[in-house]
Write an enzyme that holds these catalytic residues in place. Structure first.
Site, PDB file in Angstrom:
ATOM      1  N   LYS A 168      38.079  29.858 -11.701  1.00 54.10           N
ATOM      2  CA  LYS A 168      37.845  31.389 -11.576  1.00 54.10           C
ATOM      3  C   LYS A 168      37.958  32.249 -10.475  1.00 54.10           C
ATOM      4  CE  LYS A 168      35.525  35.155 -12.960  1.00 54.10           C
ATOM      5  NZ  LYS A 168      36.182  36.176 -13.700  1.00 54.10           N
ATOM      6  N   LYS A 237      31.646  39.993  -3.806  1.00 49.37           N
ATOM      7  CA  LYS A 237      30.866  38.550  -3.744  1.00 49.37           C
ATOM      8  C   LYS A 237      32.001  37.378  -3.957  1.00 49.37           C
ATOM      9  CE  LYS A 237      29.463  36.882  -7.189  1.00 49.37           C
ATOM     10  NZ  LYS A 237      29.819  36.085  -8.376  1.00 49.37           N
TER      11      LYS A 237
END
Ligand code: NAD
Length: 301
Positions: A168, A237
């Site tokens: 991911k 992030k």
């Protein structure tokens, strides 16, 4: 199967709703009780704490903003301790192998990492792509639940614990690199006097064509939509986690580090809640105009 679901934000809210629609019995929790209103209306039970949500379930699903919060919920807020023996924890957050390992060091629980792609739209329609890391037997148990949130042929078992998080993060990293590279090319080309639609059409028929320019960039080019459903705070992030992962495994990431800095500059300028495609605006400023295609060009494209 009894399911606990923690984290009812842009992604978790529709994912939990799709589980209920598929006939599963849910207990839900979020720091904001209002986020659970629609689930409770559909028959879910509200839990006032993470630990209460984790007790008496067969499977606990988390969909939280970042690794620190995942660890907080599991360790400090007591969800891991409250899980019944043999229960399975599925973390669908975009987090890190290291954070899940730290949970596993303290608590011997069955677990899968199963982060997703497909944006809020995919969460709404139950067509997410899901990358699963962990034991194949646990994947087998989770599959019916994952099918309620994702598309069957896009639910991939990608390896051992942590592999899902890694896949991911690498997908997001490449996508953010595409965004910055494409924006820079458009800014230079347009500032040099080439029409935006002509430049795009030429790029799309060249070896430099990309899915990003053909499809993903269209929300900006057609309607100035920078995709508020995925916030800049989360994009930064993810970039930080990807660069950290490179450092952890000893691979230098010069390009990724630069893309991260460009994203951080856009976040400072346009705010944490601005959409993930907001860095395009930095390059629109450099070009002296917004990147927008007129209607007839849209039809041709
Ligand atoms: P979000 O900020 O909209 O939702 C996060 C939810 O977690 C919020 O409802 C928040 O109140 C809740 N929360 C925070 N701390 C909590 C705590 N201690 N206990 C209980 N609940 C808590 O984020 P999102 O967009 O839904 O993203 C969730 C995860 O999915 C992130 O890791 C993100 O990177 C990833 N993701 C997002 C998208 C997207 O398009 N939004 C796509 C793929 C993956």
């Amino acid at each position: 199967m009894r399911i606990g679901f923690i984290g009812l934000g842009n992604m978790g809210r529709p994912m939990a709703r799709n589980l209920i629609s598929a006939g599963h019995v849910l207990t839900v929790h979020d720091v904001h009780e209002a986020a659970a209103a629609e689930h409770v209306a559909l028959g879910a039970r509200w839990a006032a704490s993470a630990a209460e949500c984790a007790s008496e379930v067969d499977v606990l699903i988390t969909m939280l903003p970042n690794p620190r919060i995942v660890e907080d919920v599991l360790v400090r807020e007591g969800a891991a301790r409250a899980l019944p023996p043999g229960a399975l924890w599925i973390d669908m957050s975009t987090s890190t192998p290291a954070a899940a390992e730290r949970v596993a060091e303290v608590f011997d629980i069955r677990r899968l990492d199963a982060p997703v792609s497909g944006m809020a739209k995919g969460a709404e329609t139950g067509t997410l792509q899901i990358f699963v890391g962990g034991h194949p037997a646990d994947f087998g148990q989770a599959l019916p639940l994952l099918m309620a949130m994702g598309e069957a042929d896009k639910i991939l078992h990608v390896g051992a614990h942590g592999s899902g998080y890694t896949v991911k993060l690498m997908i997001n990293l490449l996508w953010f690199c595409h965004l910055v590279a494409t924006s820079e090319v458009l800014a230079v080309g347009v500032k040099a006097g080439v029409d935006l639609g002509v430049l795009r059409a030429a790029l799309l028929t060249s070896p430099a064509a990309s899915n990003f320019l053909e499809n993903d960039m269209m929300s900006v080019l057609a309607s100035g939509d920078y995709d508020d459903s995925f916030a800049m705070a989360l994009a930064c992030k993810d970039l930080g986690l990807a660069v950290d992962l490179g450092r952890d495994v000893g691979v230098s990431t010069e390009l990724s580090a630069m893309v991260e800095q460009i994203y951080r500059r856009a976040k400072a300028q346009y705010g944490d809640h601005a959409g993930e495609m907001t860095p395009v605006r930095l390059y629109e400023s450099l070009a002296g105009k917004q990147f927008r295609l007129p209607e007839p060009t849209l039809e041709v494209a």
